[in-house]
Each structure stands twice: as structure tokens, then as C-alpha cells.
Design a protein around this motif. Structure first.
Motif, PDB file in Angstrom:
ATOM      1  N   ILE A   1       0.827  -1.217   0.000  1.00 18.80           N
ATOM      2  CA  ILE A   1       0.000   0.000   0.000  1.00 18.80           C
ATOM      3  C   ILE A   1       0.861   1.266   0.000  1.00 18.80           C
ATOM      4  O   ILE A   1       0.628   2.160  -0.820  1.00 18.80           O
ATOM      5  N   PRO A   2       1.883   1.385   0.870  1.00 15.19           N
ATOM      6  CA  PRO A   2       2.733   2.581   0.801  1.00 15.19           C
ATOM      7  C   PRO A   2       3.455   2.719  -0.548  1.00 15.19           C
ATOM      8  O   PRO A   2       3.595   3.830  -1.063  1.00 15.19           O
ATOM      9  N   ALA A   3       3.898   1.597  -1.137  1.00 18.55           N
ATOM     10  CA  ALA A   3       4.570   1.661  -2.434  1.00 18.55           C
ATOM     11  C   ALA A   3       3.614   2.133  -3.526  1.00 18.55           C
ATOM     12  O   ALA A   3       3.975   2.970  -4.358  1.00 18.55           O
ATOM     13  N   ALA A   4       2.400   1.611  -3.521  1.00 16.81           N
ATOM     14  CA  ALA A   4       1.412   2.012  -4.528  1.00 16.81           C
ATOM     15  C   ALA A   4       1.055   3.493  -4.393  1.00 16.81           C
ATOM     16  O   ALA A   4       0.974   4.215  -5.394  1.00 16.81           O
ATOM     17  N   LEU A   5       0.856   3.947  -3.164  1.00 19.56           N
ATOM     18  CA  LEU A   5       0.553   5.367  -2.952  1.00 19.56           C
ATOM     19  C   LEU A   5       1.726   6.264  -3.349  1.00 19.56           C
ATOM     20  O   LEU A   5       1.538   7.312  -3.967  1.00 19.56           O
ATOM     21  N   GLY A   6       2.935   5.854  -3.006  1.00 23.53           N
ATOM     22  CA  GLY A   6       4.119   6.644  -3.357  1.00 23.53           C
ATOM     23  C   GLY A   6       4.321   6.731  -4.856  1.00 23.53           C
ATOM     24  O   GLY A   6       4.625   7.801  -5.387  1.00 23.53           O
ATOM     25  N   MET A   7       4.137   5.618  -5.557  1.00 22.99           N
ATOM     26  CA  MET A   7       4.285   5.637  -7.016  1.00 22.99           C
ATOM     27  C   MET A   7       3.190   6.469  -7.684  1.00 22.99           C
ATOM     28  O   MET A   7       3.444   7.152  -8.664  1.00 22.99           O
ATOM     29  N   THR A   8       1.990   6.409  -7.123  1.00 25.70           N
ATOM     30  CA  THR A   8       0.890   7.208  -7.678  1.00 25.70           C
ATOM     31  C   THR A   8       1.156   8.694  -7.503  1.00 25.70           C
ATOM     32  O   THR A   8       1.007   9.476  -8.448  1.00 25.70           O
ATOM     33  N   ILE A   9       1.572   9.107  -6.325  1.00 25.32           N
ATOM     34  CA  ILE A   9       1.848  10.527  -6.081  1.00 25.32           C
ATOM     35  C   ILE A   9       3.036  10.995  -6.915  1.00 25.32           C
ATOM     36  O   ILE A   9       3.009  12.091  -7.484  1.00 25.32           O
ATOM     37  N   GLY A  10       4.073  10.178  -7.019  1.00 23.85           N
ATOM     38  CA  GLY A  10       5.218  10.534  -7.860  1.00 23.85           C
ATOM     39  C   GLY A  10       4.833  10.671  -9.318  1.00 23.85           C
ATOM     40  O   GLY A  10       5.281  11.587 -10.010  1.00 23.85           O
ATOM     41  N   SER A  11       3.978   9.780  -9.816  1.00 19.02           N
ATOM     42  CA  SER A  11       3.518   9.853 -11.203  1.00 19.02           C
ATOM     43  C   SER A  11       2.651  11.082 -11.437  1.00 19.02           C
ATOM     44  O   SER A  11       2.751  11.733 -12.479  1.00 19.02           O
ATOM     45  N   LEU A  12       1.791  11.399 -10.470  1.00 14.66           N
ATOM     46  CA  LEU A  12       0.950  12.592 -10.613  1.00 14.66           C
ATOM     47  C   LEU A  12       1.785  13.862 -10.629  1.00 14.66           C
ATOM     48  O   LEU A  12       1.464  14.818 -11.340  1.00 14.66           O
ATOM     49  N   PHE A  13       2.872  13.875  -9.861  1.00 13.69           N
ATOM     50  CA  PHE A  13       3.769  15.040  -9.870  1.00 13.69           C
ATOM     51  C   PHE A  13       4.380  15.224 -11.261  1.00 13.69           C
ATOM     52  O   PHE A  13       4.370  16.326 -11.809  1.00 13.69           O
ATOM     53  N   ILE A  14       4.890  14.139 -11.848  1.00 18.36           N
ATOM     54  CA  ILE A  14       5.483  14.210 -13.183  1.00 18.36           C
ATOM     55  C   ILE A  14       4.433  14.588 -14.221  1.00 18.36           C
ATOM     56  O   ILE A  14       4.680  15.404 -15.108  1.00 18.36           O
ATOM     57  N   TYR A  15       3.240  14.001 -14.121  1.00 18.68           N
ATOM     58  CA  TYR A  15       2.165  14.313 -15.057  1.00 18.68           C
ATOM     59  C   TYR A  15       1.804  15.797 -14.987  1.00 18.68           C
ATOM     60  O   TYR A  15       1.683  16.461 -16.013  1.00 18.68           O
TER      61      TYR A  15
END
Length: 109
Positions: free
Chosen positions: A67-81
Motif C-alpha cells: 500500500i505505501p509503495a502504490a501510494l508513493g508511485m501514484t503521487i510521484g507519477s501525478l507530480f510528473i504528469y
């Protein structure tokens, strides 16, 4: 060199746990050369610490790593997007004629 990185990762993941996995995944998603296997597999190895496969270890894996990995990757991807969207639109509007692309072409896809 690899031994020093392993020791630092071990101390980081043991000290910070799920928060460390979350922050590591955000950083991994934003900084491209860092492979996600180092963060996820490394944290799994150090946080689970040789637990036998069972309900408690699977629960620990889901709550402290997945769960922390999925949330971290999602937030990181949204930042780049977001960065690409808000910087990309003015760039394409200004320089798109030289690249044979228009913002309307991007919005269609």
C-alpha cells in the motif's frame, strides 16, 4: 560500493518502515535512474526479516510495503504528469510549429 548501499537501505527501511517505503517510491518515481526493484524488493527483504510465509507476514507485506509503495508511485507519477502538463502546454503552443504538433492534436489523443 554495493555493500555500503545495502547497509544504508537496511538502516533506512528498518528505521522508517512504511513511511520509508512511501518516500522511497515517490523519489524513485520522480528520479528515473533509481530502479523500483531496489525500493520494493529491498524494503520487503528488510522489513519482513525472514518471516515464514503466513497470514501475519502477508498482512505485514500488504500494510507496510504494498500500500505505501502504490501510494508513493501514484503521487510521484501525478507530480510528473502535472509538471509535464503545465510546462508542456506552453512549450507546445510556442515551439510546436517547429515540431509539427499542435496542442489540439494532443488533446484528441
Amino acid at each position: 560500493m554495493l555493500e555500503a548501499v545495502t547497509i544504508q537501505l537496511q538502516s533506512f527501511f528498518i528505521e522508517y518502515g512504511a513511511i520509508g517505503v512511501f518516500l522511497g517510491c515517490i523519489i524513485e518515481e520522480i528520479i528515473a535512474p533509481i530502479p523500483s526493484t531496489i525500493i520494493i524488493l529491498g524494503s520487503s527483504f528488510f522489513i519482513l526479516d525472514g518471516q515464514a510465509l503466513g497470514l501475519s507476514s502477508i498482512t505485514n507485506l500488504i500494510l507496510n510495503i504494498s500500500i505505501p509503495a502504490a501510494l508513493g508511485m501514484t503521487i510521484g507519477s501525478l507530480f510528473i504528469y502535472g509538471l509535464c502538463y503545465y510546462i508542456g502546454k506552453p512549450f507546445i503552443n510556442k515551439w510546436g510549429k517547429y515540431l509539427a504538433i499542435r496542442w489540439e492534436d494532443i488533446e484528441k489523443n
